[in-house]
Design a protein around this motif. Structure first.
Motif, PDB file in Angstrom:
ATOM      1  N   ARG A  90      83.869  16.164   4.737  1.00 36.94           N
ATOM      2  CA  ARG A  90      84.221  17.489   5.282  1.00 36.94           C
ATOM      3  C   ARG A  90      83.000  18.391   5.194  1.00 36.94           C
ATOM      4  NH1 ARG A  90      89.989  20.145   4.798  1.00 36.94           N
ATOM      5  NH2 ARG A  90      90.140  18.608   6.484  1.00 36.94           N
ATOM      6  N   VAL A  91      82.574  18.872   6.343  1.00 40.18           N
ATOM      7  CA  VAL A  91      81.399  19.743   6.442  1.00 40.18           C
ATOM      8  C   VAL A  91      81.895  21.184   6.540  1.00 40.18           C
ATOM      9  CG1 VAL A  91      79.272  20.244   7.694  1.00 40.18           C
ATOM     10  CG2 VAL A  91      80.173  17.894   7.643  1.00 40.18           C
ATOM     11  N   ILE A 134      85.041  13.990  16.943  1.00 38.41           N
ATOM     12  CA  ILE A 134      85.053  15.059  15.941  1.00 38.41           C
ATOM     13  C   ILE A 134      85.507  16.352  16.605  1.00 38.41           C
ATOM     14  CG2 ILE A 134      83.673  16.383  14.307  1.00 38.41           C
ATOM     15  CD1 ILE A 134      81.804  13.997  14.069  1.00 38.41           C
ATOM     16  N   THR A 135      86.488  16.998  16.005  1.00 36.35           N
ATOM     17  CA  THR A 135      87.029  18.237  16.566  1.00 36.35           C
ATOM     18  C   THR A 135      86.035  19.376  16.399  1.00 36.35           C
ATOM     19  OG1 THR A 135      89.283  17.533  16.047  1.00 36.35           O
ATOM     20  CG2 THR A 135      88.935  19.884  16.463  1.00 36.35           C
ATOM     21  N   ASP A 136      85.775  20.074  17.485  1.00 36.59           N
ATOM     22  CA  ASP A 136      84.900  21.245  17.436  1.00 36.59           C
ATOM     23  C   ASP A 136      85.651  22.377  16.730  1.00 36.59           C
ATOM     24  OD1 ASP A 136      83.303  23.451  17.803  1.00 36.59           O
ATOM     25  OD2 ASP A 136      83.000  23.142  19.959  1.00 36.59           O
ATOM     26  N   PRO A 137      85.165  22.858  15.592  1.00 34.63           N
ATOM     27  CA  PRO A 137      85.913  23.902  14.863  1.00 34.63           C
ATOM     28  C   PRO A 137      85.997  25.234  15.614  1.00 34.63           C
ATOM     29  CG  PRO A 137      83.738  23.596  13.900  1.00 34.63           C
ATOM     30  CD  PRO A 137      83.915  22.506  14.907  1.00 34.63           C
ATOM     31  N   LEU A 138      85.136  25.415  16.620  1.00 29.19           N
ATOM     32  CA  LEU A 138      85.141  26.685  17.358  1.00 29.19           C
ATOM     33  C   LEU A 138      85.941  26.608  18.653  1.00 29.19           C
ATOM     34  CD1 LEU A 138      81.395  27.729  16.883  1.00 29.19           C
ATOM     35  CD2 LEU A 138      83.361  28.152  15.397  1.00 29.19           C
ATOM     36  N   ARG A 150      84.500  33.882   9.525  1.00 28.76           N
ATOM     37  CA  ARG A 150      83.280  33.643   8.749  1.00 28.76           C
ATOM     38  C   ARG A 150      83.109  32.171   8.375  1.00 28.76           C
ATOM     39  NH1 ARG A 150      82.262  34.350   2.459  1.00 28.76           N
ATOM     40  NH2 ARG A 150      80.094  33.646   2.468  1.00 28.76           N
ATOM     41  N   ILE A 151      84.204  31.442   8.158  1.00 26.92           N
ATOM     42  CA  ILE A 151      84.147  30.075   7.625  1.00 26.92           C
ATOM     43  C   ILE A 151      84.841  29.110   8.581  1.00 26.92           C
ATOM     44  CG2 ILE A 151      84.861  28.574   5.715  1.00 26.92           C
ATOM     45  CD1 ILE A 151      84.685  31.090   3.917  1.00 26.92           C
ATOM     46  N   ALA A 152      84.225  27.950   8.774  1.00 30.21           N
ATOM     47  CA  ALA A 152      84.796  26.881   9.592  1.00 30.21           C
ATOM     48  C   ALA A 152      84.466  25.544   8.940  1.00 30.21           C
ATOM     49  CB  ALA A 152      84.250  26.936  11.013  1.00 30.21           C
ATOM     50  N   PHE A 153      85.060  24.499   9.465  1.00 30.81           N
ATOM     51  CA  PHE A 153      84.760  23.163   8.939  1.00 30.81           C
ATOM     52  C   PHE A 153      85.040  22.123  10.008  1.00 30.81           C
ATOM     53  CE2 PHE A 153      89.288  23.535   8.232  1.00 30.81           C
ATOM     54  CZ  PHE A 153      89.774  22.259   8.487  1.00 30.81           C
ATOM     55  N   PHE A 154      84.428  20.961   9.861  1.00 33.44           N
ATOM     56  CA  PHE A 154      84.785  19.788  10.665  1.00 33.44           C
ATOM     57  C   PHE A 154      84.655  18.554   9.792  1.00 33.44           C
ATOM     58  CE2 PHE A 154      80.214  20.334  11.461  1.00 33.44           C
ATOM     59  CZ  PHE A 154      79.715  19.044  11.314  1.00 33.44           C
ATOM     60  N   ASP A 155      85.339  17.489  10.188  1.00 36.05           N
ATOM     61  CA  ASP A 155      85.388  16.259   9.399  1.00 36.05           C
ATOM     62  C   ASP A 155      84.669  15.128  10.125  1.00 36.05           C
ATOM     63  OD1 ASP A 155      86.889  17.439   7.395  1.00 36.05           O
ATOM     64  OD2 ASP A 155      88.792  16.952   8.355  1.00 36.05           O
ATOM     65  N   VAL A 156      83.820  14.438   9.370  1.00 34.38           N
ATOM     66  CA  VAL A 156      83.191  13.214   9.858  1.00 34.38           C
ATOM     67  C   VAL A 156      83.939  12.053   9.198  1.00 34.38           C
ATOM     68  CG1 VAL A 156      81.054  11.898  10.051  1.00 34.38           C
ATOM     69  CG2 VAL A 156      80.976  14.401  10.054  1.00 34.38           C
ATOM     70  N   VAL A 188      75.785  25.421   4.549  1.00 28.63           N
ATOM     71  CA  VAL A 188      76.445  24.140   4.786  1.00 28.63           C
ATOM     72  C   VAL A 188      76.738  23.480   3.446  1.00 28.63           C
ATOM     73  CG1 VAL A 188      76.339  21.933   5.995  1.00 28.63           C
ATOM     74  CG2 VAL A 188      75.122  23.911   6.920  1.00 28.63           C
ATOM     75  N   GLU A 189      78.010  23.207   3.179  1.00 32.99           N
ATOM     76  CA  GLU A 189      78.433  22.529   1.953  1.00 32.99           C
ATOM     77  C   GLU A 189      79.338  21.360   2.309  1.00 32.99           C
ATOM     78  OE1 GLU A 189      76.924  23.310  -0.645  1.00 32.99           O
ATOM     79  OE2 GLU A 189      76.222  25.344  -0.220  1.00 32.99           O
ATOM     80  N   TYR A 190      79.564  20.472   1.325  1.00 33.14           N
ATOM     81  CA  TYR A 190      80.280  19.234   1.616  1.00 33.14           C
ATOM     82  C   TYR A 190      81.342  18.937   0.563  1.00 33.14           C
ATOM     83  CZ  TYR A 190      76.078  18.780   4.427  1.00 33.14           C
ATOM     84  OH  TYR A 190      75.062  19.029   5.301  1.00 33.14           O
ATOM     85  N   THR A 191      82.418  18.344   1.038  1.00 33.97           N
ATOM     86  CA  THR A 191      83.472  17.863   0.141  1.00 33.97           C
ATOM     87  C   THR A 191      84.116  16.650   0.805  1.00 33.97           C
ATOM     88  OG1 THR A 191      85.417  18.517  -1.145  1.00 33.97           O
ATOM     89  CG2 THR A 191      85.266  19.385   1.093  1.00 33.97           C
TER      90      THR A 191
END
Length: 765
Positions: A90-91, A134-138, A150-156, A188-191
């Motif tokens: 998760r980005v 991959i789904t475009d978060p925007l 302010r915050i979004a994410f997408f999954d690889v 950019v952070e990851y989980t």
């Protein structure tokens, strides 16, 4: 031997021990043919390396809990949603506070990131056809942009687990994404599971070894006896790892085993070797030849090591009663270090000691030599402490009991469950990602740990939609996402996933209540009369299931460990008092360990000292594993102390004098061993992993408590008060148990004949 001198009669008895019994014969053979033994072990080690090169397996990050809702849901997802069976990265993307992520410049950067993510899926997937869009978060249809913008994410999404993915490749992808985002002002952070690197504990092992070196150099004041326990422990752990990876070719072992093997193996490897080396030096200083001293040390201290290793094995095998495969395998993997330590201590160690002989005391470095004869042992501070405790037993015993009760009292507030990413160190990317996603600018407290309900539709294709509507009404549920089907339409699908999010943090007990409500009320009500089946999954459900199984099986687990250990110790020491005392006091040290763990990790007192800044519950699988390990290790000190006290008692001393001389003989060894083992455990507090910290703190505190407060204080005080009643044994039980005792064969009858006993007893070898 109240005068603490090694008399000629005592020396003659030690020489007799060196040639009596199976263990003495094995130790004597190793001592007389040392190079043969050394090269045999080196050959075994080289053979294991060769076998690993050809047939080694790998550890897996797998937590299967057969028969549970969680496992049924996981199996359905793996079977019906092939592309989602692996790990996701998760980005998490964040604009500076007060700004939006969807500006033109940042949209362009995110588009490049999506392309990099898609390329990563194709390059790292086992099957490129598993790569998903991959789904475009925007995108307007996306729900991956926060309300504040302010915050979004997408999954690889990968088709391999986080531990199967090459860590270096994942890090390269992360670095590439950061390089794209930073110029546009995007944090950019990851989980996710793909951001779960294999455990690394090398630094902790080294710190533990260094701590062990300083404790041993203070104890022995010479380099040679200091180096032997450390080198043997390292060799035992290396051999255990070779055996582990061979076994991993046959069956699955969890990656946590990689942490526990050195944690346990180093501790017991040093302990067992230290115990035998100390006895060897005493026998050598008393006047025995190197070969006889090595054989007698193997027959006495080596015998205690075998019994101690047996109690560890009993504790570890008890994990199988819990009935959770990965917990059982963790125990078996941990026991490999104990097995190799016992085998090395009773074979190669006598050979090495025989080769060294009086060179064992070399490497003084200007330090004053220690006197390890019986007279010298009686002059140590630990011997003085033993005399004090024995003389003031009426005062010392209640004081020790009160102290134990106070230290253990926080255990009454313990809560087992899921500790979420808020408990990770602040500088970890997973913690930063969690804080962003769960913040007010993000998606809410419960967003990071969704509660998936997996529906096996059977012939009821409307079941998922009905469940979705009902789940929206469950108290505490914030959002429910429309069902995801494994086909284009509900009518064509066989399985659906409905994701719900709690209003509360994942580790909040109210999130667990939602899982319970769904299982006990919502799902049974909605699917009453339907052919469909639904299973609640997710991290909260998994830890709830594990916790329930542990609580259900705990009485049988404890009964097995305590019951079998009681029988072994009653047989070894021919005393129900000693066996009962050992079981109760070991439980006490475990409760103290759990109490301090609860105080620090859950209640937050002093958590900053161990590198935590957020409280949370204790993971469900920690208590049974830690207890099994601790019960075995605590019994090591019990066996070491009581074997020496019993030896002195058999040689004619009354119980009080035997306690004093036993403390003088092995007290400082137990203290040194506990300091070394606790140092090994405490070194794991330096790792960023929370579970490693929990094991390290619990086991470190419990070991120190067991050695200092219980074995070196409470036990000698109790035995001094009980006197000869300490050796009480019902005649029927004495006859029923095999006559396999802690002392070498022939030692009891010789001592009894010297005292004029009319009915000698023998120890079966």
């Amino acid at each position: 031997m109240s005068d603490h001198q090694a008399s000629p009669d005592y020396l003659e008895e030690e020489r007799r021990i060196a040639h009596s019994g199976g263990l003495a014969r094995i130790a004597s053979h190793c001592a007389r043919h040392p190079w043969r033994v050394v090269f045999t072990w080196l050959g075994i080690f080289v053979a294991l390396i060769g076998l690993n090169a050809a047939f080694h397996g790998s550890l897996v990050n797998e937590f299967k809990v057969p028969g549970t809702d969680f496992q049924k849901a996981t199996d359905l997802i793996n079977a019906k949603f092939k592309g989602q069976k692996g790990a996701a990265l998760r980005v998490v993307l964040a604009a500076p506070p007060g700004q939006r992520i969807d500006t033109a410049e940042r949209q362009a950067a995110i588009a490049k990131m999506l392309a990099v993510g898609a390329a990563a899926e194709k390059s790292l997937d086992e099957s490129p056809s598993d790569a998903s869009t991959i789904t475009d978060p925007l995108a307007k249809s996306s729900h991956q942009l926060s309300n504040t913008g302010r915050i979004a994410f997408f999954d690889v999404q990968f088709d391999r687990t986080g531990f199967e993915l090459p860590r270096e490749d994942v890090v390269n992808v992360e670095d590439h994404l950061r390089a794209i985002g930073e110029p546009a002002g995007i944090q950019v952070e990851y989980t996710g599971d793909a951001e779960s690197p294999p455990p690394e504990q090398g630094a902790s092992d080294i710190i533990g070894i260094i701590a062990g070196f300083f404790v041993l150099i203070i104890l022995f004041r010479a380099l040679v006896p200091t180096a032997i326990p450390l080198l043997f422990a390292i060799f035992a752990v290396a051999t255990a790892f070779l055996l582990l990876f061979l076994a991993a070719r046959i069956t699955n072992f969890n990656t946590i085993t990689e942490i526990l093997v050195p944690m346990i193996g180093l501790g017991v490897g040093i302990d067992y070797t230290l115990f035998i080396v100390t006895r060897f030096r005493q026998l050598l200083h008393d006047g025995l030849s190197p070969q006889d001293a090595a054989a007698a040390a193997g027959a006495t201290a080596g015998r205690a090591v075998v019994f101690a290793g047996t109690t560890v094995a009993i504790s570890i095998t008890g994990l199988a009663i819990i009935g959770i495969d990965f917990i059982t395998k963790l125990g078996i993997g941990s026991a490999l270090g104990v097995l190799t330590a016992v085998l090395l201590a009773n074979s190669m160690l006598p050979a090495i000691l025989s080769l060294l002989g009086h060179k064992i005391d070399r490497g003084r470095l200007g330090m004053k030599p220690t006197d390890d004869s019986r007279a010298g042992q009686a002059r140590t501070p630990v011997a003085a402490w033993g005399r004090f405790v024995s003389g003031k037993a009426k005062f010392v015993l209640p004081t020790a009991i009160v102290l134990l009760v106070v230290l253990a009292s926080p255990v009454l507030q313990v809560r087992l469950g899921l500790a979420d990413s808020s408990t990770a160190p602040k500088d970890q990317t997973t913690r930063k990602a969690y804080d962003l996603l769960s913040s007010r600018d993000g998606f809410g407290a419960g967003f990071t740990a969704p509660i998936p309900v997996v529906v096996d539709l059977q012939n009821d294709h409307q079941a998922a939609a009905q469940l979705e509507a009902a789940m929206r009404k469950v108290p505490g549920v914030k959002t429910v996402v429309a069902p995801i089907y494994n086909a284009k339409t509900p009518e064509q699908a066989s399985v659906a996933i409905i994701n719900a999010n709690s209003k509360y943090a994942p580790q909040d007990s109210r999130t667990d209540d939602i899982v319970t409500e769904l299982r006990d009320n919502t799902i049974p009500r909605v699917l009453a009369g339907s052919s469909a089946k639904a299973y609640v999954s997710g991290a909260n459900a998994a830890f709830t299931d594990i916790g329930n199984i542990i609580f259900d099986r705990a009485p049988y687990f404890l009964l097995y460990i305590i019951g079998v250990t009681f029988i072994v110790l009653a047989m070894a020491f021919r005393s129900v008092v000693i066996a009962t005392k050992a079981a109760i006091t070991t439980l006490a040290s475990a409760l103290v360990g759990f109490g301090v763990l609860t105080l620090v990790v859950q209640l937050g007192h002093g958590m900053g000292i161990i590198g935590l800044d957020q409280t949370g519950p204790i993971e469900s699988f920690v208590p049974p594993i830690a207890f099994a390990i601790l019960f075995g290790l605590s019994m090591d000190y019990e066996v070491f102390l009581m074997s020496r006290i019993r030896e002195e008692h058999i040689h004619g001393e009354d119980t009080i004098e035997a306690v004093k001389d036993g403390m003088a003989g092995v007290g400082r060894v137990i203290l040194a061993a506990a300091l070394i083992m606790s140092s090994v455990f405490f070194s794991f507090l330096l790792t960023p992993d929370r579970v490693s910290k929990e094991f390290g703190l619990l086991l470190g505190v419990a070991i120190l408590t067991d050695a200092i407060i219980i074995r070196l204080t409470l036990v000698p005080a109790l035995l001094s008060l009980l006197g000869e009643r300490s050796w009480a044994m019902p005649k029927w039980l004495d006859k029923a148990l095999p006559n396999l005792t802690i002392e070498p064969p022939g030692q009891r009858e010789a001592a009894r004949e010297a005292r004029g006993a009319s009915k000698p007893a023998t120890a079966i070898d």
